[in-house]
Design a protein around this motif. Structure first.
Motif, PDB file in Angstrom:
ATOM      1  N   ILE A  13      19.724  37.045  45.921  1.00 41.08           N
ATOM      2  CA  ILE A  13      20.290  37.166  44.574  1.00 41.08           C
ATOM      3  C   ILE A  13      19.935  38.520  43.966  1.00 41.08           C
ATOM      4  N   LEU A  14      18.677  38.931  44.133  1.00 45.06           N
ATOM      5  CA  LEU A  14      18.237  40.211  43.580  1.00 45.06           C
ATOM      6  C   LEU A  14      18.987  41.372  44.234  1.00 45.06           C
ATOM      7  N   LEU A  15      19.183  41.277  45.563  1.00 49.44           N
ATOM      8  CA  LEU A  15      19.919  42.334  46.262  1.00 49.44           C
ATOM      9  C   LEU A  15      21.351  42.435  45.758  1.00 49.44           C
ATOM     10  N   LYS A  16      22.002  41.275  45.590  1.00 49.46           N
ATOM     11  CA  LYS A  16      23.374  41.285  45.108  1.00 49.46           C
ATOM     12  C   LYS A  16      23.440  41.745  43.658  1.00 49.46           C
ATOM     13  N   SER A  17      22.432  41.366  42.888  1.00 46.23           N
ATOM     14  CA  SER A  17      22.375  41.816  41.502  1.00 46.23           C
ATOM     15  C   SER A  17      22.220  43.334  41.458  1.00 46.23           C
ATOM     16  N   TYR A  18      21.401  43.849  42.378  1.00 42.81           N
ATOM     17  CA  TYR A  18      21.188  45.300  42.479  1.00 42.81           C
ATOM     18  C   TYR A  18      22.493  46.003  42.819  1.00 42.81           C
ATOM     19  N   GLN A  19      23.248  45.387  43.723  1.00 43.67           N
ATOM     20  CA  GLN A  19      24.479  46.029  44.190  1.00 43.67           C
ATOM     21  C   GLN A  19      25.630  45.880  43.207  1.00 43.67           C
ATOM     22  N   ASN A  20      25.641  44.800  42.441  1.00 45.98           N
ATOM     23  CA  ASN A  20      26.819  44.483  41.630  1.00 45.98           C
ATOM     24  C   ASN A  20      26.692  44.889  40.171  1.00 45.98           C
ATOM     25  N   SER A  21      25.764  45.774  39.876  1.00 39.87           N
ATOM     26  CA  SER A  21      25.573  46.138  38.479  1.00 39.87           C
ATOM     27  C   SER A  21      26.729  46.994  37.962  1.00 39.87           C
ATOM     28  N   HIS A  22      27.389  47.696  38.852  1.00 40.48           N
ATOM     29  CA  HIS A  22      28.460  48.599  38.435  1.00 40.48           C
ATOM     30  C   HIS A  22      29.289  48.961  39.665  1.00 40.48           C
ATOM     31  N   PHE A  23      30.365  49.643  39.442  1.00 41.29           N
ATOM     32  CA  PHE A  23      31.053  50.233  40.592  1.00 41.29           C
ATOM     33  C   PHE A  23      31.571  51.606  40.178  1.00 41.29           C
ATOM     34  N   LEU A  24      31.706  52.464  41.168  1.00 38.25           N
ATOM     35  CA  LEU A  24      32.183  53.830  40.938  1.00 38.25           C
ATOM     36  C   LEU A  24      33.608  53.973  41.459  1.00 38.25           C
ATOM     37  N   HIS A  25      34.394  54.716  40.711  1.00 36.95           N
ATOM     38  CA  HIS A  25      35.753  54.982  41.161  1.00 36.95           C
ATOM     39  C   HIS A  25      36.056  56.454  40.912  1.00 36.95           C
ATOM     40  N   ILE A  26      36.226  57.204  41.984  1.00 43.69           N
ATOM     41  CA  ILE A  26      36.563  58.624  41.846  1.00 43.69           C
ATOM     42  C   ILE A  26      38.070  58.742  41.668  1.00 43.69           C
ATOM     43  N   GLU A  27      38.471  59.176  40.475  1.00 45.60           N
ATOM     44  CA  GLU A  27      39.900  59.196  40.172  1.00 45.60           C
ATOM     45  C   GLU A  27      40.589  60.433  40.729  1.00 45.60           C
ATOM     46  N   ASP A  28      40.014  61.615  40.498  1.00 46.18           N
ATOM     47  CA  ASP A  28      40.594  62.827  41.093  1.00 46.18           C
ATOM     48  C   ASP A  28      39.541  63.944  41.089  1.00 46.18           C
ATOM     49  N   LYS A  29      39.853  65.022  41.726  1.00 41.86           N
ATOM     50  CA  LYS A  29      38.940  66.166  41.793  1.00 41.86           C
ATOM     51  C   LYS A  29      39.679  67.437  41.372  1.00 41.86           C
ATOM     52  N   SER A  30      40.550  67.318  40.415  1.00 41.68           N
ATOM     53  CA  SER A  30      41.384  68.451  40.002  1.00 41.68           C
ATOM     54  C   SER A  30      40.593  69.463  39.190  1.00 41.68           C
ATOM     55  N   ASN A  31      41.054  70.695  39.224  1.00 46.39           N
ATOM     56  CA  ASN A  31      40.489  71.784  38.435  1.00 46.39           C
ATOM     57  C   ASN A  31      39.017  72.045  38.745  1.00 46.39           C
TER      58      ASN A  31
END
Length: 527
Positions: free
Chosen positions: A416-434
């Motif tokens: 549970i602690l491991l999943k809690s550690y992993q599921n706190s947020h997520f990252l999404h790279i939208e673009d790398k322009s400019n």
């Protein structure tokens, strides 16, 4: 309660045959009078069965308490002193029921409960293999590794063929064959074979076999390989088997320590068994756990007052009840009356039942609890379910019930602690322009201090010249530790040319000066 009497009566007979040797064996393993195990079985069936809210749970003396009882009798200076602790333990259980402590049982993961059932099933099989072949060095054979004979489960199995009793093995194999044939073929062809259960037929044949081979040189079965119920000569000798508590020791601290130990262990075993039997129940009844504690407490008070062992709900008997088609508490109550009637009226007949036949009954029960398909099912559910399951199984098989469950629960918490550690947020790279990275980080609904490491690592790994969008619109709980991390990051972000856009239900803020001050005013996020 009488609606399913056609199902409950046959089931009660099977439970009776399962419970009888266990009551005697657990009493022997506990260093207590043999009759004390029968008392606990009778009260567990009639009294606890009547008061309990469980439709299919069966109570009686539990092997898991045998080691505690054995030690306590010596520590407290005798069995009558120990009975005081049993009575007080029952009172404490009543108090736990009133305080609604029954909810504890719901906090054990399903994988651990399934592991408990499987582990007990494996132990039943391992324990009964020696009895099946006539090697009865260890009298208690249900769900623990208590060594009263110098043997443990594995050493007893290794010594089988040095101590094999041919008559016991033959009737054990015949009894097992009858039950398998009965369940898999005959029961599907006629309702008659569902009313008259295979285990009853196996027991009757066992008695007939013993009588017919008494004088046979090779196939005869000696008294030591048969059920051994105390046989009173008259009414006075029957009543003399009851013991009564010595309440003069009630002020002893040792008595109270044992009482609390019995109450806590018995309550935990009961709640776990309640959870397990409800999962096994094909009709998915839900047992009121607080009422169960009240029923168990009442049973232990009465058991202690007349010389019985401590009582818990027992998975071996409960699963035998379910597998035999029991539907209501009538089966548990009738099994208690069968124990009572049998020890009064037919103890001599009971003492003709070969232990190998009863071992065959338990082998079937054990297999149904620990089917190989279950391991495959748990594996398919993924490691988060399989690891706590397998740790619980191994822990129970190689240690004991409570240690195995504790190990499985500990692993479950780590998962549970491991999943809690992993599921706190997520990252999404939208673009790398400019030439600038644009990254969106969305926080979960609940973010606690367990997530500190994951969030801190992600923030520190952001490259220079990044546009970070931090979305907290779905967040309802944000630990103060996380707020402090974000506040510290706001300072570091300026040095690394990281622009922060904070998106909340109050709107959008560019590069907030203080996350601490911001979240003080955020109405929908509890800190």
């Amino acid at each position: 309660m009488f609606k399913y009497i056609k199902s409950d009566i046959p089931a009660s007979i099977v439970v009776f045959f399962v419970a009888l040797p266990l009551c005697l064996g657990i009493a022997l393993a506990s260093g207590a009078p043999l009759f004390s195990g029968l008392i606990a079985g009778i009260i567990g069936g009639i009294v606890v069965g009547g008061l309990s809210g469980s439709n299919i749970g069966v109570s009686g003396p539990a092997a898991g308490l045998a080691a505690i009882v054995l030690t306590a009798i010596g520590t407290l200076g005798g069995y009558q002193n120990f009975l005081v602790a049993v009575v007080l333990g029952g009172v404490i259980q009543l108090l736990l029921g009133v305080l609604k402590a029954g909810i504890i049982g719901y906090y054990f993961p399903s994988s651990v409960i399934k592991g408990m059932l499987t582990g007990i099933g494996i132990i039943i099989i391992l324990k009964q293999i020696p009895h099946f072949f006539g090697y009865d060095a260890e009298p208690e054979g249900a769900d623990s590794f208590i060594e009263t004979s110098g043997e443990n489960t594995f050493s007893a199995i290794l010594h089988i063929f040095d101590n094999l009793i041919l008559g016991s093995m033959v009737i054990g194999i015949v009894g097992l064959g009858i039950m398998l044939f009965w369940d898999n073929i005959l029961a599907k062809k006629s309702k008659f074979f569902k009313i008259i259960q295979g285990p009853l037929v196996a027991v009757v044949l066992g008695i007939i076999f013993y009588i017919l081979t008494k004088s046979h040189e090779t196939l005869s079965i000696s008294q030591s390989h048969l059920v051994s119920v105390p046989v009173p000569e008259d009414a006075s000798s029957f009543l003399a088997q009851f013991s009564f508590p010595n309440f003069s020791v009630i002020t002893s601290p040792d008595v109270w320590i044992v009482a609390f130990t019995i109450a806590l262990v018995a309550s935990l075993e009961t709640l776990l068994c309640v959870e397990a039997t409800d999962k096994l129940d094909p009709h998915k009844n839900v047992t009121p756990t607080n009422r169960e504690l009240l029923a168990q407490g009442t049973g232990n008070i009465l058991s202690g007052l007349i010389g019985g062992l401590p009582i818990t709900q027992v998975i071996v008997r409960s699963s035998a009840n379910i597998q035999s088609g029991g539907r209501t508490k009538l089966s548990a109550i009738v099994h208690g009356f069968l124990l009572l009637i049998s020890v009064i009226l037919i103890p001599t007949l009971l003492n003709m039942i070969p232990l190998s036949v009863l071992a065959a009954i338990l082998l079937v029960v054990g297999y149904k609890l620990a089917k190989p398909q279950l391991f495959k099912q748990m594996y398919k559910l993924g490691w988060k379910q399989f690891v706590p399951f397998i740790v619980t199984v191994v822990g129970i098989v190689f240690t004991d019930l409570l240690i195995g469950i504790s190990l499985g629960l500990a692993v479950g918490i780590v998962v549970i602690l491991l999943k809690s550690y992993q599921n706190s947020h997520f990252l999404h790279i939208e673009d790398k322009s400019n030439g600038k990275h644009k990254i969106k980080m969305t926080l979960a609904e609940e973010v606690t201090f367990f997530n500190k490491g994951a969030i801190l690592n992600e923030l520190n790994s952001l490259p220079v010249d990044t546009n970070l969008e931090l979305d907290v619109r779905n967040t309802r709980y944000l630990d103060n530790d996380i707020i402090e991390i974000l506040d510290d990051f706001a300072f570091k972000a300026k040095e690394r040319n990281i622009n922060i856009k904070l998106v909340s239900e109050r709107g959008v803020i560019e590069n907030p000066e203080s996350f601490i001050e911001f979240f003080k005013l955020e109405p929908k996020i509890a800190k």
